[in-house]
Design an enzyme around this catalytic site. Structure first.
Site, PDB file in Angstrom:
ATOM      1  N   GLU A  50      -3.644 -17.996   6.147  1.00 38.64           N
ATOM      2  CA  GLU A  50      -4.173 -16.722   6.623  1.00 38.64           C
ATOM      3  C   GLU A  50      -5.675 -16.847   6.849  1.00 38.64           C
ATOM      4  O   GLU A  50      -6.457 -16.688   5.881  1.00 38.64           O
ATOM      5  CB  GLU A  50      -3.898 -15.626   5.597  1.00 38.64           C
ATOM      6  CG  GLU A  50      -2.433 -15.419   5.311  1.00 38.64           C
ATOM      7  CD  GLU A  50      -2.164 -14.010   4.815  1.00 38.64           C
ATOM      8  OE1 GLU A  50      -1.330 -13.341   5.426  1.00 38.64           O
ATOM      9  OE2 GLU A  50      -2.810 -13.574   3.859  1.00 38.64           O
ATOM     10  N   HIS A  70      -4.062 -14.312  -2.311  1.00 35.16           N
ATOM     11  CA  HIS A  70      -4.390 -13.596  -1.073  1.00 35.16           C
ATOM     12  C   HIS A  70      -5.911 -13.491  -0.957  1.00 35.16           C
ATOM     13  O   HIS A  70      -6.608 -13.304  -1.967  1.00 35.16           O
ATOM     14  CB  HIS A  70      -3.752 -12.202  -1.081  1.00 35.16           C
ATOM     15  CG  HIS A  70      -3.822 -11.539   0.259  1.00 35.16           C
ATOM     16  ND1 HIS A  70      -4.964 -10.931   0.708  1.00 35.16           N
ATOM     17  CD2 HIS A  70      -2.911 -11.424   1.246  1.00 35.16           C
ATOM     18  CE1 HIS A  70      -4.746 -10.455   1.934  1.00 35.16           C
ATOM     19  NE2 HIS A  70      -3.507 -10.740   2.282  1.00 35.16           N
ATOM     20  N   GLY A 130       0.777  -8.038   7.288  1.00 39.77           N
ATOM     21  CA  GLY A 130       0.156  -6.905   6.596  1.00 39.77           C
ATOM     22  C   GLY A 130       0.483  -5.614   7.317  1.00 39.77           C
ATOM     23  O   GLY A 130       1.566  -5.051   7.182  1.00 39.77           O
ATOM     24  N   GLY A 131      -0.463  -5.151   8.128  1.00 33.69           N
ATOM     25  CA  GLY A 131      -0.354  -3.849   8.801  1.00 33.69           C
ATOM     26  C   GLY A 131       0.988  -3.601   9.480  1.00 33.69           C
ATOM     27  O   GLY A 131       1.594  -2.527   9.307  1.00 33.69           O
ATOM     28  N   ASN A 153       3.543  -7.766   3.418  1.00 33.05           N
ATOM     29  CA  ASN A 153       2.642  -7.432   2.325  1.00 33.05           C
ATOM     30  C   ASN A 153       2.161  -5.998   2.550  1.00 33.05           C
ATOM     31  O   ASN A 153       1.329  -5.756   3.419  1.00 33.05           O
ATOM     32  CB  ASN A 153       1.463  -8.413   2.333  1.00 33.05           C
ATOM     33  CG  ASN A 153       0.403  -8.056   1.315  1.00 33.05           C
ATOM     34  OD1 ASN A 153       0.596  -7.194   0.457  1.00 33.05           O
ATOM     35  ND2 ASN A 153      -0.749  -8.713   1.408  1.00 33.05           N
ATOM     36  N   TRP A 154       2.716  -5.079   1.776  1.00 31.27           N
ATOM     37  CA  TRP A 154       2.385  -3.657   1.990  1.00 31.27           C
ATOM     38  C   TRP A 154       1.013  -3.306   1.449  1.00 31.27           C
ATOM     39  O   TRP A 154       0.511  -2.215   1.676  1.00 31.27           O
ATOM     40  CB  TRP A 154       3.441  -2.766   1.320  1.00 31.27           C
ATOM     41  CG  TRP A 154       4.818  -2.871   1.925  1.00 31.27           C
ATOM     42  CD1 TRP A 154       5.217  -3.699   2.952  1.00 31.27           C
ATOM     43  CD2 TRP A 154       5.989  -2.134   1.542  1.00 31.27           C
ATOM     44  NE1 TRP A 154       6.544  -3.519   3.221  1.00 31.27           N
ATOM     45  CE2 TRP A 154       7.047  -2.560   2.370  1.00 31.27           C
ATOM     46  CE3 TRP A 154       6.237  -1.163   0.576  1.00 31.27           C
ATOM     47  CZ2 TRP A 154       8.342  -2.034   2.264  1.00 31.27           C
ATOM     48  CZ3 TRP A 154       7.519  -0.641   0.466  1.00 31.27           C
ATOM     49  CH2 TRP A 154       8.560  -1.068   1.306  1.00 31.27           C
ATOM     50  N   LYS A 155       0.416  -4.170   0.670  1.00 28.76           N
ATOM     51  CA  LYS A 155      -0.894  -3.930   0.050  1.00 28.76           C
ATOM     52  C   LYS A 155      -0.874  -2.591  -0.717  1.00 28.76           C
ATOM     53  O   LYS A 155       0.153  -2.230  -1.256  1.00 28.76           O
ATOM     54  CB  LYS A 155      -2.011  -3.977   1.089  1.00 28.76           C
ATOM     55  CG  LYS A 155      -1.932  -5.240   1.953  1.00 28.76           C
ATOM     56  CD  LYS A 155      -3.156  -5.448   2.763  1.00 28.76           C
ATOM     57  CE  LYS A 155      -2.946  -6.639   3.680  1.00 28.76           C
ATOM     58  NZ  LYS A 155      -4.150  -7.018   4.384  1.00 28.76           N
ATOM     59  N   GLY A 192      -6.187  -8.145   9.320  1.00 32.24           N
ATOM     60  CA  GLY A 192      -6.482  -6.722   9.509  1.00 32.24           C
ATOM     61  C   GLY A 192      -7.556  -6.453  10.542  1.00 32.24           C
ATOM     62  O   GLY A 192      -8.073  -5.341  10.632  1.00 32.24           O
ATOM     63  N   SER A 194      -2.907 -10.469  11.613  1.00 30.58           N
ATOM     64  CA  SER A 194      -2.693  -9.647  12.801  1.00 30.58           C
ATOM     65  C   SER A 194      -1.473 -10.055  13.625  1.00 30.58           C
ATOM     66  O   SER A 194      -1.499  -9.976  14.857  1.00 30.58           O
ATOM     67  CB  SER A 194      -3.961  -9.625  13.665  1.00 30.58           C
ATOM     68  OG  SER A 194      -5.045  -9.088  12.924  1.00 30.58           O
ATOM     69  N   GLU A 239      -7.809 -11.190  -0.095  1.00 29.26           N
ATOM     70  CA  GLU A 239      -8.386  -9.956  -0.653  1.00 29.26           C
ATOM     71  C   GLU A 239      -8.543 -10.069  -2.169  1.00 29.26           C
ATOM     72  O   GLU A 239      -9.481  -9.534  -2.747  1.00 29.26           O
ATOM     73  CB  GLU A 239      -7.515  -8.746  -0.270  1.00 29.26           C
ATOM     74  CG  GLU A 239      -7.684  -8.413   1.208  1.00 29.26           C
ATOM     75  CD  GLU A 239      -6.500  -7.707   1.839  1.00 29.26           C
ATOM     76  OE1 GLU A 239      -5.618  -7.214   1.126  1.00 29.26           O
ATOM     77  OE2 GLU A 239      -6.467  -7.651   3.089  1.00 29.26           O
TER      78      GLU A 239
HETATM   79  C1  PEP Z   1      -2.251  -9.983   5.191  1.00 30.49           C
HETATM   80  O1  PEP Z   1      -3.004  -9.250   4.583  1.00 30.49           O
HETATM   81  O2  PEP Z   1      -1.589 -10.824   4.563  1.00 30.49           O
HETATM   82  C2  PEP Z   1      -2.182  -9.848   6.646  1.00 30.49           C
HETATM   83  C3  PEP Z   1      -1.734 -10.859   7.318  1.00 30.49           C
HETATM   84  O3  PEP Z   1      -2.623  -8.663   7.175  1.00 30.49           O
HETATM   85  P1  PEP Z   1      -2.555  -8.210   8.732  1.00 30.49           P
HETATM   86  O4  PEP Z   1      -1.195  -8.602   9.252  1.00 30.49           O
HETATM   87  O5  PEP Z   1      -2.742  -6.741   8.693  1.00 30.49           O
HETATM   88  O6  PEP Z   1      -3.636  -8.934   9.425  1.00 30.49           O
END
Ligand code: PEP
Length: 251
Positions: free
Chosen positions: A168, A96, A234-235, A9-11, A174, A213, A98
Site C-alpha cells: 500500500e 497498516h 479502504g473507501g 478495511n472499513w477503518k 485515500g 484507491s 495509518e
Molecule cells: C487502505 O486504507 O488500506 C486503503 C487502501 O484505503 P483506500 O482504498 O481508501 O485508498
C-alpha cells in the site's frame, strides 16, 4: 495458482447497525459473483462478533484491523488476538500505514503483534509501503525491503506459508491517486523476490494484495498483473456495490 483476495478495511467507519446492513448487502450480491475470489471484511472491533456470526458458513470471511502486542492483562483499551480469534475471526491487518503513522507502530511492536496473531491462529495481512517522499527520493525499495525483512523474516517457514502481504503506497491511500498497474507490478515483483531470499519457493505462493484507491473501474487493470493477487480496499469497501465491483476485476 495463488488465492485471489479482495479484503475490505472499513477503518473507523460504520456503527454496528450500519456494518451489519453493509455485510448483508455484500452477502446478497455474492451469489452472483465469481466464486474463486476470497472476500474478507474487516469491520471495527465493536461489530466483529455480529459480522462473524452473520457471515459464518458463507463465502465471506472476517478480519480485525489490529490486535494487541500482549496476550492479556493491564493494557486498557487494547483487544487481544485471543479475544478476536474467539469470535470466529480468521484474519488480522497488521502494520497498516495509518497505524505506523498515527500510533507509532514499528517493526519491533509489529513483531509482537505477529507473535500474538500466530499464537491464536489468526492469518496476518501485513501491510508495507513507502511515502511519497520516499518514492521521490528513490528510497522506496530500501523502505519496503526493511519492512519485509524486519518483520516477515522473523516468521518460521510454516508461519510464512499462511501470511498475506499488502503493498500500500502511502501516497495512494485515500487520496484518489492510484499507483499505475505497472508501478504496482514492479513493487509486487520486488516484494516476491525479497521474500524468496528467505522463503525460497514458498514465496511464489504468497498472496500479495495492492491497496490504495482501488475502485471498480481500475481494479481489472491492476489485478491483471502477474504478481498482483487482489486488493486491500479502504473507501470503496464501504459500498457493497463497489466492493463487489472490485471483485469482478478478476474476470
Ligand atoms: C487502505 O486504507 O488500506 C486503503 C487502501 O484505503 P483506500 O482504498 O481508501 O485508498
Amino acid at each position: 495458482m495463488r488465492k485471489q483476495i479482495v479484503a475490505g478495511n472499513w477503518k473507523m467507519n460504520t456503527t454496528p447497525e450500519q456494518g451489519i446492513e453493509l455485510v448483508k448487502e455484500i452477502m446478497k450480491n455474492i451469489g452472483h459473483a465469481c466464486t474463486s475470489v476470497n472476500y474478507i471484511v474487516c469491520p471495527p472491533y465493536t461489530h466483529l462478533s455480529e459480522v462473524a456470526k452473520i457471515t459464518c458458513g458463507t463465502a465471506i470471511q472476517v478480519g480485525a484491523q489490529n490486535c494487541a502486542e500482549e496476550a492479556k492483562g493491564a493494557y486498557t483499551g487494547e483487544v487481544s488476538a485471543e479475544m478476536i480469534a474467539s469470535l470466529g475471526v480468521h484474519y488480522v491487518i497488521l502494520g497498516h500505514s495509518e497505524r505506523r503513522q498515527y500510533y507509532g507502530e514499528t517493526s519491533a511492536t509489529l513483531n509482537k503483534r505477529m507473535r500474538q496473531a500466530y499464537a491464536n491462529g489468526l492469518v496476518p495481512i501485513y501491510c508495507v509501503g513507502e511515502t511519497l517522499e520516499e518514492r521521490e527520493s528513490g528510497k522506496l525499495w530500501d523502505v519496503v525491503k526493511a519492512q519485509i525483512e524486519e518483520v516477515i523474516f522473523e516468521l518460521t517457514a510454516d508461519e510464512f506459508r499462511h501470511a498475506i502481504i499488502a503493498y500500500e503506497p502511502v501516497w495512494a491511500i485515500g487520496t484518489g491517486k492510484v499507483a499505475s498497474a505497472d508501478q504496482a507490478q514492479e513493487m509486487h515483483a520486488f516484494i516476491r523476490k525479497t521474500l524468496a531470499v528467505k522463503f525460497k519457493d514458498a514465496a511464489t505462493q504468497t498472496p500479495i494484495l495492492y491497496g490504495g484507491s482501488v475502485k471498480p473501474d481500475n481494479a481489472k487493470e491492476i489485478f491483471a498483473k502477474e504478481d498482483v493477487d487482489g486488493g486491500l480496499i479502504g473507501g470503496a469497501s464501504l459500498k457493497a456495490e463497489d466492493f463487489m465491483g472490485i471483485g469482478k476485476g478478476f474476470n
